[in-house]
Motif scaffolding. Structure first.
Motif: not given
Length: 192
Positions: A70, A130-133, A162, A164-167
């Motif tokens: 991220s 870009r999603s954290n869900t 995982d 929950t982490e955006v990339h």
């Protein structure tokens, strides 16, 4: 005779979602990796597509991919970070599935050779980075020829375990050696 009706063009949307070229390039001398970074991957786009063709310097290394973290200063390489499924179609059909990879092996079943009639062509969809869900996913198709010039088609999919982490992108590299040559185009899919 019927009457002509006037069309109100102001009611028609002027644009619709489509792909926008974000970066492209070609290299004819050796380079160790291809990096798609936060310069190209942003909140402007939901999903992305890569077209890539080339050849390795070494004979039959595996082509690997890791998502960028991220903060855009490294790649995700922890044990068990990715789930991976690959199917090979060709001389012999087989498949692999695992939930415990530390990288994504794009050419897990048969790897590209470096002779004149070998090399690879790849299309890769990079979804929800870009999603954290929703977990970041990539799906790909690759054709290549092995060291004995046997043509193989592989299809695969992988996700970041995982969600929950955006990339901020990804890095593609070989297990040994470098890219002898490559050409690529990287697109963003506009949000509707």
């Amino acid at each position: 005779a019927g009457t002509l009706k006037r069309i109100d063009y102001s009611l028609i949307k002027a644009s619709s979602p489509g792909m926008t070229l974000l970066s492209s390039g070609s290299v004819t001398s050796t380079t160790s990796q291809i990096q798609i970074t936060g310069t190209q991957v942003s909140d402007t786009y939901e999903h992305y597509r890569l077209y890539l063709s080339g050849k390795p310097t070494d004979d039959a290394p595996s082509m690997n991919l890791r998502y960028r973290n991220s903060s855009n200063d490294g790649t995700i390489s922890s044990s068990g970070a990715y789930s991976l499924a690959v199917k090979r179609l060709g001389v012999t059909n087989d498949q692999i599935y695992s939930e415990s990879y530390n990288k994504i092996e794009l050419t897990n079943r048969v790897n590209s050779g470096n002779a004149a009639n070998e090399g690879f062509n790849l299309t890769l969809d990079f979804m929800s980075p870009r999603s954290n869900t929703v977990p970041t996913v990539c799906m790909w198709n690759v054709t290549n020829a092995s060291t004995t010039d046997n043509f193989t088609y592989q299809t695969g999919g992988a996700r970041r375990n995982d969600g929950t982490e955006v990339h901020t992108g990804f890095t593609i590299y070989f297990s040994s050696g470098d890219f002898a040559e490559y050409e690529y185009q990287f697109y963003g899919l506009q949000k509707s």
